[in-house]
Write a protein that holds these residues in place. Structure first.
Motif, mmCIF file in Angstrom:
data_model
loop_
_atom_site.group_PDB
_atom_site.id
_atom_site.type_symbol
_atom_site.label_atom_id
_atom_site.label_comp_id
_atom_site.label_asym_id
_atom_site.label_seq_id
_atom_site.Cartn_x
_atom_site.Cartn_y
_atom_site.Cartn_z
ATOM 1 N N THR A 165 1.084 -1.580 -0.394
ATOM 2 C CA THR A 165 -0.005 -0.013 -0.313
ATOM 3 C C THR A 165 0.661 1.092 0.165
ATOM 4 O OG1 THR A 165 -1.784 -1.193 1.384
ATOM 5 C CG2 THR A 165 -1.452 1.682 1.554
ATOM 6 N N ALA A 166 1.726 1.227 0.731
ATOM 7 C CA ALA A 166 2.375 2.554 0.907
ATOM 8 C C ALA A 166 3.870 3.006 -0.492
ATOM 9 C CB ALA A 166 4.312 2.021 2.521
ATOM 10 N N VAL A 167 3.994 1.650 -0.587
ATOM 11 C CA VAL A 167 4.720 1.977 -2.357
ATOM 12 C C VAL A 167 3.790 2.673 -3.627
ATOM 13 C CG1 VAL A 167 6.087 0.665 -4.162
ATOM 14 C CG2 VAL A 167 6.817 0.261 -1.602
ATOM 15 N N GLY A 168 2.382 1.389 -2.934
ATOM 16 C CA GLY A 168 1.423 2.112 -4.266
ATOM 17 C C GLY A 168 1.785 3.392 -4.013
ATOM 18 N N MET A 169 1.291 4.317 -2.721
ATOM 19 C CA MET A 169 1.024 5.397 -2.769
ATOM 20 C C MET A 169 1.929 6.375 -3.338
ATOM 21 S SD MET A 169 -1.027 5.718 0.660
ATOM 22 C CE MET A 169 -1.653 6.682 1.268
ATOM 23 N N TYR A 170 3.430 6.013 -2.969
ATOM 24 C CA TYR A 170 4.651 6.988 -3.142
ATOM 25 C C TYR A 170 4.500 7.138 -4.701
ATOM 26 C CZ TYR A 170 6.085 8.182 1.270
ATOM 27 O OH TYR A 170 6.592 8.832 2.258
ATOM 28 N N VAL A 171 3.931 5.884 -5.243
ATOM 29 C CA VAL A 171 3.930 5.286 -6.842
ATOM 30 C C VAL A 171 3.094 6.551 -7.579
ATOM 31 C CG1 VAL A 171 3.847 4.539 -8.410
ATOM 32 C CG2 VAL A 171 5.220 3.219 -6.568
ATOM 33 N N LEU A 172 2.264 7.087 -7.210
ATOM 34 C CA LEU A 172 1.298 7.648 -7.824
ATOM 35 C C LEU A 172 1.516 9.223 -6.837
ATOM 36 C CD1 LEU A 172 -2.065 6.438 -6.692
ATOM 37 C CD2 LEU A 172 -0.987 6.861 -8.833
ATOM 38 N N ALA A 173 1.015 10.205 -8.189
ATOM 39 C CA ALA A 173 1.845 12.062 -7.403
ATOM 40 C C ALA A 173 0.977 12.513 -6.597
ATOM 41 C CB ALA A 173 2.151 12.604 -9.151
ATOM 42 N N LEU A 174 0.561 12.069 -5.844
ATOM 43 C CA LEU A 174 0.027 12.523 -4.540
ATOM 44 C C LEU A 174 0.538 13.661 -3.767
ATOM 45 C CD1 LEU A 174 -1.122 8.922 -2.532
ATOM 46 C CD2 LEU A 174 -2.406 10.419 -4.383
ATOM 47 N N THR A 175 -0.503 14.293 -3.402
ATOM 48 C CA THR A 175 -0.796 16.102 -3.363
ATOM 49 C C THR A 175 -0.979 16.242 -1.860
ATOM 50 O OG1 THR A 175 -1.759 16.922 -4.685
ATOM 51 C CG2 THR A 175 0.692 17.095 -5.768
#
Length: 236
Positions: free
Chosen positions: A163-173
């Motif tokens: 979950t964490a790696v997936g969230m870091y892959v996305l360009a989240l702000t």
């Protein structure tokens, strides 16, 4: 995650009652069964994921969304190939080797790329990869004494890491970018805690195995001594 020797390749068996494959089908399980195919798909997705993530310098939101999709598919296939292999007795030697390699390869690729892009501190990547490699080597160290089963904590760790790696892959702000930091922190904590628990289990397992081996040798020596003492003397 699959399992019958490749020499048994070829046939497809009929289902036994209850939806499981019968013994005949198990004996005919092929290397090219669905569980193995999903594992191979996950292996192919590793370089594809890296290429997508690093397109245009690694900061294009669209390419990172595609990279996330490849990563998500890899994580989902990890769940399904194991379930299918256990449910339908499709565990092969190839699957036993390839499945953990595929799991660690996709996770390592994500961590290393994210650290290389400056999105994730290198010490986080180092802690997680050191734990994964160390536990794998430790399992081989104690394998002759027994197998360390996957724990609930280990499964939670895998879920948190993915979950964490997936969230870091996305360009989240904004708030989501803050949330992913906490999810990664949880993943690191679970990584360390479960790693220490596996070390404890390995030490206990090895000590028990060595004690059983010593007891078996002592019993064998006692039987040999007793047999030699009760053997009839040869005639003079």
């Amino acid at each position: 995650m699959t399992g019958v020797p490749a020499s048994a390749a070829g046939g497809t068996g009929r289902r036994a009652p209850g939806g499981k494959l019968g013994a005949a089908a198990v004996n005919q399980a092929s290397l090219w069964n669905i569980a193995n195919i999903l594992t191979m798909v996950r292996l192919v997705l590793v370089p594809a994921f890296v290429v997508l993530l690093l397109q245009d310098g690694g900061y294009d939101p669209a390419w990172r969304a595609w990279a996330w999709a490849a990563f998500a598919v890899a994580m989902i296939t990890d769940v399904f190939d194991g379930h299918l292999a256990r449910t339908y007795n499709l565990v092969t030697d190839f699957g036993k080797i390839a499945d953990p390699i595929a799991d660690k390869a996709i996770m390592a690729a994500g961590l290393i790329c994210l650290s290389g892009l400056g999105d994730l501190p290198w010490w986080v990547t180092g802690v997680i990869l050191f734990r994964e490699l160390g536990i794998t080597l430790m399992r081989f160290w104690v394998i002759r004494h027994g197998v360390i089963p996957a724990s609930r904590g280990g499964k939670m760790k895998t879920l948190a890491q993915g979950t964490a790696v997936g969230m870091y892959v996305l360009a989240l702000t904004g708030p989501l970018a803050t949330l992913r930091w906490w999810v990664m922190a949880l993943a690191v904590v679970l990584t360390v805690v479960t790693g220490l628990d596996y070390v404890r289990q390995a030490i206990v397992l090895r000590r028990r195995g060595l004690a059983e081996e010593r007891a078996a040798r002592a019993a064998e020596a006692a039987r040999s001594s007793q047999a030699s003492q009760t053997a009839p003397e040869p005639p003079r």
